[in-house]
Design a protein around this motif. Structure first.
Motif, PDB file in Angstrom:
ATOM      1  N   LYS A  99       4.805  12.330  -7.898  1.00 38.66           N
ATOM      2  CA  LYS A  99       4.634  11.738  -9.233  1.00 38.66           C
ATOM      3  C   LYS A  99       3.592  10.626  -9.197  1.00 38.66           C
ATOM      4  CE  LYS A  99       7.294   8.467 -10.613  1.00 38.66           C
ATOM      5  NZ  LYS A  99       8.437   7.632 -11.070  1.00 38.66           N
ATOM      6  N   CYS A 100       3.701   9.744  -8.202  1.00 41.42           N
ATOM      7  CA  CYS A 100       2.773   8.615  -8.099  1.00 41.42           C
ATOM      8  C   CYS A 100       1.350   9.087  -7.816  1.00 41.42           C
ATOM      9  CB  CYS A 100       3.235   7.657  -7.008  1.00 41.42           C
ATOM     10  SG  CYS A 100       4.813   6.840  -7.364  1.00 41.42           S
ATOM     11  N   TRP A 154      14.117   3.897  -5.532  1.00 40.73           N
ATOM     12  CA  TRP A 154      14.725   4.199  -4.237  1.00 40.73           C
ATOM     13  C   TRP A 154      13.865   3.735  -3.056  1.00 40.73           C
ATOM     14  CZ3 TRP A 154      19.520   4.813  -3.309  1.00 40.73           C
ATOM     15  CH2 TRP A 154      20.360   5.440  -4.230  1.00 40.73           C
ATOM     16  N   TYR A 155      12.800   3.007  -3.333  1.00 41.49           N
ATOM     17  CA  TYR A 155      11.949   2.536  -2.236  1.00 41.49           C
ATOM     18  C   TYR A 155      12.745   1.673  -1.259  1.00 41.49           C
ATOM     19  CZ  TYR A 155       8.112   0.053   0.123  1.00 41.49           C
ATOM     20  OH  TYR A 155       7.273  -0.502   1.060  1.00 41.49           O
ATOM     21  N   ARG A 156      13.649   0.842  -1.784  1.00 43.24           N
ATOM     22  CA  ARG A 156      14.529   0.036  -0.940  1.00 43.24           C
ATOM     23  C   ARG A 156      15.938   0.021  -1.538  1.00 43.24           C
ATOM     24  NH1 ARG A 156      11.128   0.866   2.052  1.00 43.24           N
ATOM     25  NH2 ARG A 156       9.823  -0.554   3.283  1.00 43.24           N
ATOM     26  N   TRP A 157      16.929  -0.107  -0.670  1.00 47.44           N
ATOM     27  CA  TRP A 157      18.324  -0.201  -1.105  1.00 47.44           C
ATOM     28  C   TRP A 157      19.133  -1.000  -0.088  1.00 47.44           C
ATOM     29  CZ3 TRP A 157      21.212   2.131   2.707  1.00 47.44           C
ATOM     30  CH2 TRP A 157      20.596   3.149   3.449  1.00 47.44           C
ATOM     31  N   GLU A 158      20.304  -1.474  -0.510  1.00 53.26           N
ATOM     32  CA  GLU A 158      21.153  -2.310   0.337  1.00 53.26           C
ATOM     33  C   GLU A 158      22.617  -1.923   0.118  1.00 53.26           C
ATOM     34  OE1 GLU A 158      22.533  -6.983   0.430  1.00 53.26           O
ATOM     35  OE2 GLU A 158      20.430  -6.525  -0.080  1.00 53.26           O
ATOM     36  N   TYR A 159      23.347  -1.802   1.215  1.00 59.81           N
ATOM     37  CA  TYR A 159      24.740  -1.336   1.140  1.00 59.81           C
ATOM     38  C   TYR A 159      25.590  -2.078   2.170  1.00 59.81           C
ATOM     39  CZ  TYR A 159      28.637   1.922   2.216  1.00 59.81           C
ATOM     40  OH  TYR A 159      29.875   2.490   2.470  1.00 59.81           O
ATOM     41  N   ASN A 180       0.807  -1.218   0.000  1.00 62.06           N
ATOM     42  CA  ASN A 180       0.000   0.000   0.000  1.00 62.06           C
ATOM     43  C   ASN A 180       0.846   1.276   0.000  1.00 62.06           C
ATOM     44  OD1 ASN A 180      -2.583  -1.331   0.145  1.00 62.06           O
ATOM     45  ND2 ASN A 180      -2.070  -1.856   2.263  1.00 62.06           N
ATOM     46  N   ASP A 181       2.163   1.150   0.168  1.00 61.30           N
ATOM     47  CA  ASP A 181       3.021   2.332   0.114  1.00 61.30           C
ATOM     48  C   ASP A 181       2.977   2.937  -1.286  1.00 61.30           C
ATOM     49  OD1 ASP A 181       3.741   2.018   2.740  1.00 61.30           O
ATOM     50  OD2 ASP A 181       5.675   1.058   2.314  1.00 61.30           O
ATOM     51  N   ILE A 182       2.861   4.240  -1.348  1.00 59.70           N
ATOM     52  CA  ILE A 182       2.712   4.949  -2.626  1.00 59.70           C
ATOM     53  C   ILE A 182       3.872   4.665  -3.571  1.00 59.70           C
ATOM     54  CG2 ILE A 182       2.607   7.241  -3.695  1.00 59.70           C
ATOM     55  CD1 ILE A 182       1.268   8.182  -1.082  1.00 59.70           C
ATOM     56  N   GLU A 183       5.090   4.605  -3.028  1.00 52.96           N
ATOM     57  CA  GLU A 183       6.281   4.503  -3.878  1.00 52.96           C
ATOM     58  C   GLU A 183       6.859   3.094  -3.929  1.00 52.96           C
ATOM     59  OE1 GLU A 183       8.015   8.719  -2.393  1.00 52.96           O
ATOM     60  OE2 GLU A 183       6.786   7.385  -1.179  1.00 52.96           O
ATOM     61  N   VAL A 184       6.044   2.091  -3.686  1.00 55.27           N
ATOM     62  CA  VAL A 184       6.526   0.716  -3.572  1.00 55.27           C
ATOM     63  C   VAL A 184       7.265   0.251  -4.830  1.00 55.27           C
ATOM     64  CG1 VAL A 184       4.386  -0.371  -4.373  1.00 55.27           C
ATOM     65  CG2 VAL A 184       5.895  -1.604  -2.764  1.00 55.27           C
ATOM     66  N   GLN A 185       6.956   0.817  -5.971  1.00 49.12           N
ATOM     67  CA  GLN A 185       7.608   0.428  -7.222  1.00 49.12           C
ATOM     68  C   GLN A 185       8.775   1.342  -7.599  1.00 49.12           C
ATOM     69  OE1 GLN A 185       6.854  -2.399  -8.764  1.00 49.12           O
ATOM     70  NE2 GLN A 185       5.236  -2.761  -7.249  1.00 49.12           N
TER      71      GLN A 185
END
Length: 499
Positions: free
Chosen positions: A470-471, A325-330, A317-322
């Motif tokens: 944008k979304c 930058w919704y998720r990242w790993e470092y 349900n998160d607006i920016e799920v797609q």
């Protein structure tokens, strides 16, 4: 007698030569020659056509009156690296004129004019294009080739040339909006960005960030990025369609923060000051992830596990799920402990209120002699999950880092790469993408070797998410709908009184 006359004649000749020399020097003491009658008329016509009015400030500088919505922007060097320019090269398709001490010199279309810091030391001049043209900075690098509206004021200082661009706010926004939001975004998102950027502009025009040169802001991320991307027709249309519209809360302009992408949750004013609240800036945290070091270990672990699950699983349900930058790993390696501790020591000098170094046994300047990091953990989270306090321990020292900005700076290593939501790679700068993260650590012989940071979002996380805008525009929301989604209990109205 003849010898005396000859001596007098020689003295007269020498005096004439010296006088001519002094006269020539006085003519070149300024950049510009005297105004010709034609140039003077053209110059006066330019001022009248543009409604130019001016007043004297206490230090004698000329400043266009604020009622005309004029902003003064300090233009930084290439890649926004610094304030002082060693030299500047200007040109304009329409031709330009240089004004100094009520004298001007005209330059032909596309003719280049160069000035060095040495030549301009302790002097100043104003550069302006004819017929409302634009001025190019030929030796200042931006992401795209850009041309500046308005006038350019150059001040010669011992450190270099300071450059200030003076222009109407609406024209300034033509250079801000495409630099802050991609021009390919939906028109309603661009309108929301224009209104937010305009509000932020007027909020900061109440004072001068650089009072020495009467500059309200600069053109970098310290305020709003300006003229990094060239003007776009559809962006200018969005600016024009929202002309003079700003965001009000209880009769006052808000400081309308915005950022790239949320992790699905956003924060309030605790992003900067944990103890301060703004009624119009309310975080969106559907689940409360907050805890601090005073809570018992069981509660802290429960909250950490809850936040870890949210970051790893996300929420459909998160607006920016797609969004990318919704998720990242470092993964951050700590092979060179001395390098890391040197950075922390420098940060403690730069941010003494946010970074503290404590030890019962050793002085702070001995920190970089430590050979191992024995512990690294988050000590405080906001309701949104944002990390607010980080503890790093060595054998003899405890380092406490406060604020999301400093935590992001401490854990990032410029040049490292991370993976984003779509598995694409991104090269880090000076900061982690956000402070919305948790991490897993790897220790060997009680010494931290690496940590893998799992995060979400890009930016500080307070105010309007640009990718969220944008979304939401894609879902049919108007610019006003979008702004009221991100800023609480606000009104969007025209600014009729520029106070």
């Amino acid at each position: 007698m003849e010898i005396k006359l000859l001596h007098k004649f020689e003295m007269i000749v020498i005096w004439i030569v010296i006088s001519i020399g002094l006269y020539q020097c006085s003519r070149h003491d300024s950049i510009e020659p005297e105004l010709t009658k034609i140039d003077q008329e053209a110059w006066e016509n330019e001022k009248q056509e543009e409604g130019y009015t001016e007043e004297k400030t206490e230090d004698g500088m000329q400043e266009q009156v604020k009622e005309h919505g004029i902003i003064r922007v300090l233009i930084k060097t290439s890649n926004f690296a610094g304030i002082y320019h060693e030299e500047l090269v200007f040109s304009s398709e329409n031709g330009m004129y240089i004004e100094q001490d009520n004298r001007i010199i005209s330059l032909a279309p596309n003719e280049k004019f160069m000035i060095t810091a040495k030549e301009l030391l302790d002097k100043k001049f104003v550069l302006k294009a004819y017929q409302n043209g634009r001025i190019r900075l030929c030796n200042v690098t931006r992401s795209e080739e850009v041309a500046y509206r308005g006038s350019m004021e150059c001040y010669g200082t011992k450190d270099g040339i300071v450059l200030v661009n003076e222009l109407p706010v609406e024209e300034y926004l033509y250079g801000v909006v495409p630099s802050e939001m991609p021009s390919s975004y939906p028109i309603e998102a661009l309108k929301a960005q224009a209104i937010s950027a305009r509000t932020y502009t007027y909020f900061h025009m109440s004072s001068f960030a650089y009072p020495e040169w009467n500059a309200h802001v600069d053109d970098s991320t310290s305020f709003q990025v300006y003229q990094n991307i060239s003007e776009k027709d559809n962006v200018n249309e969005a600016v024009n369609a929202t002309k003079n519209q700003v965001i009000w809360y209880q009769g006052k302009l808000i400081e309308s923060f915005y950022y790239s992408t949320s992790s699905g949750r956003s924060s309030g004013y605790e992003v900067w000051k944990p103890q301060e609240e703004k009624g119009w800036l309310q975080g969106k945290a559907l689940t409360d992830f907050a805890y601090d070091r005073q809570d018992d270990d069981g509660f802290v672990q429960k909250q950490e596990n809850k936040y870890k699950a949210y970051i790893m699983q996300g929420d459909v349900n998160d607006i920016e799920v797609q969004e990318v930058w919704y998720r990242w790993e470092y993964t951050r390696n700590f092979e060179d402990i001395k390098e890391f501790l040197n950075k922390i020591e420098a940060m403690a000098e730069k941010y003494p209120d946010e970074v503290s170094i404590r030890s019962k046994y050793k002085k702070k300047d001995k920190l970089t002699q430590e050979s191992e990091i024995t512990s690294c953990r988050i000590m405080q989270r906001a309701s949104s999950g944002m990390a607010q306090q980080l503890s790093i321990q060595t054998k003899h020292f405890e380092i406490m880092i406060h604020t999301q900005q400093c935590i992001r700076e401490a854990l990032a290593r410029s040049g490292d790469t991370l993976k984003r939501n779509d598995t694409s790679e991104y090269t880090l700068g000076e900061l982690l993408p956000s402070a919305y993260f948790y991490f897993d650590t790897l220790y060997e012989d009680n010494c931290l070797k690496s940590m893998t940071i799992y995060g979400g979002g890009f930016g500080h996380g307070a105010g309007m998410s640009q990718n969220g805008a944008k979304c939401l525009a894609g879902l049919g929301m108007t610019a006003e709908d979008i702004l009221k989604y991100y800023y609480s209990d606000v009104l969007i109205e025209e600014m009729t009184n520029l106070q």
